[in-house]
Design an enzyme around this catalytic site. Structure first.
Site, PDB file in Angstrom:
ATOM      1  N   ASP A  32       0.849  -1.191   0.000  1.00  0.00           N
ATOM      2  CA  ASP A  32       0.000   0.000   0.000  1.00  0.00           C
ATOM      3  C   ASP A  32       0.889   1.247   0.000  1.00  0.00           C
ATOM      4  O   ASP A  32       2.066   1.187   0.361  1.00  0.00           O
ATOM      5  CB  ASP A  32      -0.919   0.005   1.250  1.00  0.00           C
ATOM      6  CG  ASP A  32      -2.275   0.650   0.948  1.00  0.00           C
ATOM      7  OD1 ASP A  32      -3.302  -0.044   1.092  1.00  0.00           O
ATOM      8  OD2 ASP A  32      -2.282   1.827   0.545  1.00  0.00           O
ATOM      9  N   ASP A  59       4.594   2.807  -4.155  1.00  0.00           N
ATOM     10  CA  ASP A  59       3.677   3.449  -5.112  1.00  0.00           C
ATOM     11  C   ASP A  59       3.734   2.644  -6.409  1.00  0.00           C
ATOM     12  O   ASP A  59       4.770   2.607  -7.079  1.00  0.00           O
ATOM     13  CB  ASP A  59       4.134   4.901  -5.353  1.00  0.00           C
ATOM     14  CG  ASP A  59       3.313   5.576  -6.454  1.00  0.00           C
ATOM     15  OD1 ASP A  59       3.633   6.734  -6.794  1.00  0.00           O
ATOM     16  OD2 ASP A  59       2.364   4.934  -6.970  1.00  0.00           O
ATOM     17  N   SER A 124     -16.142  -3.499 -10.827  1.00  0.00           N
ATOM     18  CA  SER A 124     -17.320  -2.923 -10.166  1.00  0.00           C
ATOM     19  C   SER A 124     -18.568  -3.054 -11.025  1.00  0.00           C
ATOM     20  O   SER A 124     -18.492  -3.042 -12.258  1.00  0.00           O
ATOM     21  CB  SER A 124     -17.061  -1.433  -9.885  1.00  0.00           C
ATOM     22  OG  SER A 124     -18.248  -0.794  -9.457  1.00  0.00           O
ATOM     23  N   TYR A 149     -14.065   7.410 -12.838  1.00  0.00           N
ATOM     24  CA  TYR A 149     -13.787   6.235 -11.978  1.00  0.00           C
ATOM     25  C   TYR A 149     -14.356   4.978 -12.640  1.00  0.00           C
ATOM     26  O   TYR A 149     -13.644   3.996 -12.857  1.00  0.00           O
ATOM     27  CB  TYR A 149     -14.389   6.406 -10.581  1.00  0.00           C
ATOM     28  CG  TYR A 149     -14.567   5.075  -9.893  1.00  0.00           C
ATOM     29  CD1 TYR A 149     -15.820   4.454  -9.851  1.00  0.00           C
ATOM     30  CD2 TYR A 149     -13.481   4.400  -9.362  1.00  0.00           C
ATOM     31  CE1 TYR A 149     -15.985   3.213  -9.283  1.00  0.00           C
ATOM     32  CE2 TYR A 149     -13.638   3.150  -8.792  1.00  0.00           C
ATOM     33  CZ  TYR A 149     -14.891   2.562  -8.754  1.00  0.00           C
ATOM     34  OH  TYR A 149     -15.042   1.314  -8.199  1.00  0.00           O
ATOM     35  N   LYS A 153     -12.524   1.390 -14.545  1.00  0.00           N
ATOM     36  CA  LYS A 153     -12.823  -0.033 -14.333  1.00  0.00           C
ATOM     37  C   LYS A 153     -13.102  -0.706 -15.686  1.00  0.00           C
ATOM     38  O   LYS A 153     -12.614  -1.797 -15.971  1.00  0.00           O
ATOM     39  CB  LYS A 153     -14.023  -0.202 -13.406  1.00  0.00           C
ATOM     40  CG  LYS A 153     -13.789   0.225 -11.976  1.00  0.00           C
ATOM     41  CD  LYS A 153     -12.644  -0.539 -11.329  1.00  0.00           C
ATOM     42  CE  LYS A 153     -12.426  -0.148  -9.892  1.00  0.00           C
ATOM     43  NZ  LYS A 153     -11.249  -0.791  -9.292  1.00  0.00           N
ATOM     44  N   PHE A 178     -20.787  -5.393  -6.203  1.00  0.00           N
ATOM     45  CA  PHE A 178     -21.959  -4.540  -6.104  1.00  0.00           C
ATOM     46  C   PHE A 178     -21.659  -3.555  -4.969  1.00  0.00           C
ATOM     47  O   PHE A 178     -20.621  -2.842  -5.066  1.00  0.00           O
ATOM     48  CB  PHE A 178     -23.216  -5.408  -6.004  1.00  0.00           C
ATOM     49  CG  PHE A 178     -23.527  -5.957  -7.375  1.00  0.00           C
ATOM     50  CD1 PHE A 178     -22.775  -6.994  -7.911  1.00  0.00           C
ATOM     51  CD2 PHE A 178     -24.510  -5.376  -8.170  1.00  0.00           C
ATOM     52  CE1 PHE A 178     -23.010  -7.460  -9.217  1.00  0.00           C
ATOM     53  CE2 PHE A 178     -24.751  -5.835  -9.467  1.00  0.00           C
ATOM     54  CZ  PHE A 178     -24.002  -6.869  -9.990  1.00  0.00           C
ATOM     55  N   LEU A 200     -23.582   5.446   1.211  1.00  0.00           N
ATOM     56  CA  LEU A 200     -24.731   5.456   2.116  1.00  0.00           C
ATOM     57  C   LEU A 200     -24.425   4.930   3.507  1.00  0.00           C
ATOM     58  O   LEU A 200     -24.677   5.613   4.503  1.00  0.00           O
ATOM     59  CB  LEU A 200     -25.878   4.627   1.512  1.00  0.00           C
ATOM     60  CG  LEU A 200     -27.130   4.487   2.403  1.00  0.00           C
ATOM     61  CD1 LEU A 200     -27.789   5.845   2.620  1.00  0.00           C
ATOM     62  CD2 LEU A 200     -28.123   3.506   1.790  1.00  0.00           C
ATOM     63  N   VAL A 217     -31.937  11.220   1.857  1.00  0.00           N
ATOM     64  CA  VAL A 217     -32.248  10.129   0.922  1.00  0.00           C
ATOM     65  C   VAL A 217     -32.303  10.753  -0.465  1.00  0.00           C
ATOM     66  O   VAL A 217     -33.152  11.626  -0.729  1.00  0.00           O
ATOM     67  CB  VAL A 217     -33.604   9.482   1.279  1.00  0.00           C
ATOM     68  CG1 VAL A 217     -33.996   8.428   0.228  1.00  0.00           C
ATOM     69  CG2 VAL A 217     -33.540   8.863   2.677  1.00  0.00           C
ATOM     70  N   ARG A 231     -30.066  -1.083  -4.535  1.00  0.00           N
ATOM     71  CA  ARG A 231     -28.720  -1.592  -4.775  1.00  0.00           C
ATOM     72  C   ARG A 231     -28.592  -2.993  -4.196  1.00  0.00           C
ATOM     73  O   ARG A 231     -29.391  -3.400  -3.357  1.00  0.00           O
ATOM     74  CB  ARG A 231     -27.673  -0.688  -4.082  1.00  0.00           C
ATOM     75  CG  ARG A 231     -27.617   0.741  -4.605  1.00  0.00           C
ATOM     76  CD  ARG A 231     -27.015   0.792  -5.981  1.00  0.00           C
ATOM     77  NE  ARG A 231     -26.833   2.148  -6.457  1.00  0.00           N
ATOM     78  CZ  ARG A 231     -27.759   2.887  -7.066  1.00  0.00           C
ATOM     79  NH1 ARG A 231     -28.976   2.352  -7.244  1.00  0.00           N
ATOM     80  NH2 ARG A 231     -27.493   4.108  -7.494  1.00  0.00           N
ATOM     81  N   ARG A 295     -29.425  12.152  -6.770  1.00  0.00           N
ATOM     82  CA  ARG A 295     -28.015  12.502  -6.939  1.00  0.00           C
ATOM     83  C   ARG A 295     -27.617  12.266  -8.395  1.00  0.00           C
ATOM     84  O   ARG A 295     -27.917  11.197  -8.950  1.00  0.00           O
ATOM     85  CB  ARG A 295     -27.160  11.649  -6.005  1.00  0.00           C
ATOM     86  CG  ARG A 295     -25.667  11.902  -6.091  1.00  0.00           C
ATOM     87  CD  ARG A 295     -24.885  11.165  -5.019  1.00  0.00           C
ATOM     88  NE  ARG A 295     -24.950   9.712  -5.225  1.00  0.00           N
ATOM     89  CZ  ARG A 295     -24.279   8.850  -4.444  1.00  0.00           C
ATOM     90  NH1 ARG A 295     -23.549   9.268  -3.424  1.00  0.00           N
ATOM     91  NH2 ARG A 295     -24.370   7.542  -4.681  1.00  0.00           N
TER      92      ARG A 295
HETATM   93  C1  WQD Z   1     -26.025   3.841  -2.575  1.00  0.00           C
HETATM   94  C2  WQD Z   1     -27.427   4.412  -2.645  1.00  0.00           C
HETATM   95  C3  WQD Z   1     -27.479   6.703  -3.342  1.00  0.00           C
HETATM   96  C4  WQD Z   1     -25.595   8.412   0.179  1.00  0.00           C
HETATM   97  C5  WQD Z   1     -20.774   3.476  -5.310  1.00  0.00           C
HETATM   98  C6  WQD Z   1     -19.837   3.416  -6.456  1.00  0.00           C
HETATM   99  C7  WQD Z   1     -19.634   1.986  -6.860  1.00  0.00           C
HETATM  100  C8  WQD Z   1     -19.167   1.181  -5.672  1.00  0.00           C
HETATM  101  C9  WQD Z   1     -20.123   1.330  -4.507  1.00  0.00           C
HETATM  102  C10 WQD Z   1     -16.794   0.980  -5.773  1.00  0.00           C
HETATM  103  C11 WQD Z   1     -27.632   5.301  -3.877  1.00  0.00           C
HETATM  104  C12 WQD Z   1     -28.023   6.544  -1.929  1.00  0.00           C
HETATM  105  C13 WQD Z   1     -26.117   7.540  -0.755  1.00  0.00           C
HETATM  106  C14 WQD Z   1     -26.479   9.284   0.895  1.00  0.00           C
HETATM  107  C15 WQD Z   1     -28.325   8.343  -0.290  1.00  0.00           C
HETATM  108  N1  WQD Z   1     -17.883   1.595  -5.293  1.00  0.00           N
HETATM  109  N2  WQD Z   1     -27.450   7.511  -0.972  1.00  0.00           N
HETATM  110  N3  WQD Z   1     -27.815   9.206   0.618  1.00  0.00           N
HETATM  111  O1  WQD Z   1     -23.408   5.015  -5.686  1.00  0.00           O
HETATM  112  O2  WQD Z   1     -24.464   2.699  -5.497  1.00  0.00           O
HETATM  113  O3  WQD Z   1     -22.001   2.916  -5.679  1.00  0.00           O
HETATM  114  O4  WQD Z   1     -20.239   2.742  -4.235  1.00  0.00           O
HETATM  115  O5  WQD Z   1     -16.723   0.049  -6.514  1.00  0.00           O
HETATM  116  O6  WQD Z   1     -18.662   1.967  -7.869  1.00  0.00           O
HETATM  117  O7  WQD Z   1     -20.439   4.089  -7.519  1.00  0.00           O
HETATM  118  O8  WQD Z   1     -23.125   3.610  -3.588  1.00  0.00           O
HETATM  119  O9  WQD Z   1     -23.369   4.082  -1.178  1.00  0.00           O
HETATM  120  O10 WQD Z   1     -22.897   6.013  -2.772  1.00  0.00           O
HETATM  121  O11 WQD Z   1     -25.126   4.937  -2.780  1.00  0.00           O
HETATM  122  O12 WQD Z   1     -29.552   8.276  -0.518  1.00  0.00           O
HETATM  123  O13 WQD Z   1     -26.069  10.108   1.749  1.00  0.00           O
HETATM  124  O14 WQD Z   1     -27.629   5.251  -1.523  1.00  0.00           O
HETATM  125  O15 WQD Z   1     -28.264   7.650  -4.061  1.00  0.00           O
HETATM  126  O16 WQD Z   1     -28.963   5.119  -4.319  1.00  0.00           O
HETATM  127  P1  WQD Z   1     -23.354   3.624  -5.172  1.00  0.00           P
HETATM  128  P2  WQD Z   1     -23.570   4.716  -2.520  1.00  0.00           P
END
Ligand code: WQD
Length: 340
Positions: A32, A59, A124, A149, A153, A178, A200, A217, A231, A295
């Site tokens: 790392d 690195d 991803s 990002y 991938k 996921f 989230l 939300v 998700r 979002r």
């Molecule tokens: C999940 C859901 C948000 C925050 C991302 C990356 C993906 C992977 C996983 C690496 C969505 C909703 C979120 C909040 C909310 N990472 N949300 N309020 O966007 O599905 O995936 O992380 O591989 O590549 O894109 O994950 O946790 O950001 O969001 O309502 O304060 O929660 O809109 O529906 P996401 P997330």
């Protein structure tokens, strides 16, 4: 004895995978540069496994250093490559930082091993975008990435496919995650977001512990059962175990192709509001949240078809959403008393 290199080994999924590799009897060397993780994870891993992990700070964009490292470690038979920048929002603001880091590191690794290695690549579900049908299978169309990002991938998978075509001794397994959440049952390792969490579940736990205000939300007007986005949340320990299964599959040489892709999910979708409810029910903590606008860049609904992973990896997720929430909360409480 097979030795596995874990790049990004002090990161969220890397550290949990290090534990599962140790549990499976592998020798492990972690690598790392601490650009997005804490060196304290190393002592945490020693506490969990009972032995100090072999570690190198490096690195992966430094081609000379990578070649020297690999030459000094002929015993490495497999690589699990997590090391990459992964913040979707930051990648939009700083695309070149993401393209440089995520591609230089991957290409240096492949070149340094002269392609004689079993490589697990951290991919991803973002490559699917909004799938045309659900659950999404590995042969679903890859959609135009919503962010640099996500693009790194997709392009990294293409780099690996093209390289495997002309390098039969290189074996690659791309694992499409996921939504990884939760923490090790010891609550000694877990997700360590820098700054305000974008994801989230870390936002939920930080809101519950009082580090953040109410949860927003992001939208409840989607075409889903309760209007909030869906998700496929998967416990990070289940995810880590799948990486061990992928290494074992490549070691057993049962695959017809030297490039394979597997979905790593539970096959179940959960909405934002369902996650909030699961957190409250499994921890007894009351959450404050409000409905806000959607979002930018979010997909409405995505969850994985995990049939191929069950058959090919002999693996399936075992921990449910309640355990995901409980373990995430235990980790947040640990951090409050033991700040990193
Ligand atoms: C999940 C859901 C948000 C925050 C991302 C990356 C993906 C992977 C996983 C690496 C969505 C909703 C979120 C909040 C909310 N990472 N949300 N309020 O966007 O599905 O995936 O992380 O591989 O590549 O894109 O994950 O946790 O950001 O969001 O309502 O304060 O929660 O809109 O529906 P996401 P997330």
């Amino acid at each position: 004895m097979a030795k596995i290199l874990v790049t990004g080994g002090t990161g969220f999924i890397g550290s949990h995978t290090a534990v599962e590799l140790f549990n499976a009897g592998y020798e492990v060397i972690l690598l790392d540069d601490f650009s997005n993780s804490s060196s304290k994870i190393l002592t945490q891993l020693e506490t969990i496994t009972g032995q100090a992990p072999e570690f190198v700070e490096l690195d992966l964009c430094d081609e000379k250093a990578v070649f020297e490292f690999v030459a000094q470690h002929p015993e490495i038979t497999g690589v699990i490559h997590f090391a990459a920048f992964k913040a979707v929002g930051e990648s939009v603001q700083q695309p070149l930082k993401y393209y440089r880091n995520n591609f230089y590191s991957l290409i240096n690794l492949i070149n340094a091993f002269k392609s004689k290695v079993n490589l697990v690549f951290s991919s991803s579900c973002t490559v699917y975008g909004q799938p045309d049908s659900l659950p999404v299978t590995e042969d679903a169309a890859v959609k135009k990435a919503e962010s640099p990002y996500g693009n790194t991938k997709q392009i990294a998978e293409e780099i690996l496919i093209d390289t495997c075509k002309v390098t039969p001794e290189l074996k690659v397994t791309s694992l499409r995650y996921f939504n990884p959440v939760g923490a090790h049952s010891s609550a000694l390792i877990g997700e360590l977001p820098i700054g305000v969490p974008q994801n989230l579940v870390p936002f939920i736990t930080q809101s519950a512990i009082g580090k953040r205000g109410p949860i927003t939300v992001f939208g409840n007007d989607y075409n889903t059962p309760d209007g909030s986005a869906v998700r496929d949340y998967i416990h990070v320990v289940d995810l880590a175990k799948a990486h061990v299964a992928a290494i074992k599959r490549m070691e057993s040489a049962v695959a017809e192709s030297n490039y394979e892709v597997f979905n790593l999910g539970t096959g179940k979708g959960s909405s934002v509001l369902q996650i909030i409810q699961a957190f409250e029910e499994s921890t007894g903590e009351k959450l404050n949240y409000a409905i806000g606008p959607r979002r930018e860049g979010d997909v409405e609904q995505v969850y994985g078809d995990v049939t191929k992973s069950a058959e090919g990896l002999g693996w399936k997720a075992e921990l449910d959403v309640n355990e995901m929430m409980r373990s995430a909360w235990n980790w947040e409480k640990y951090l409050k008393d033991n700040p990193f």
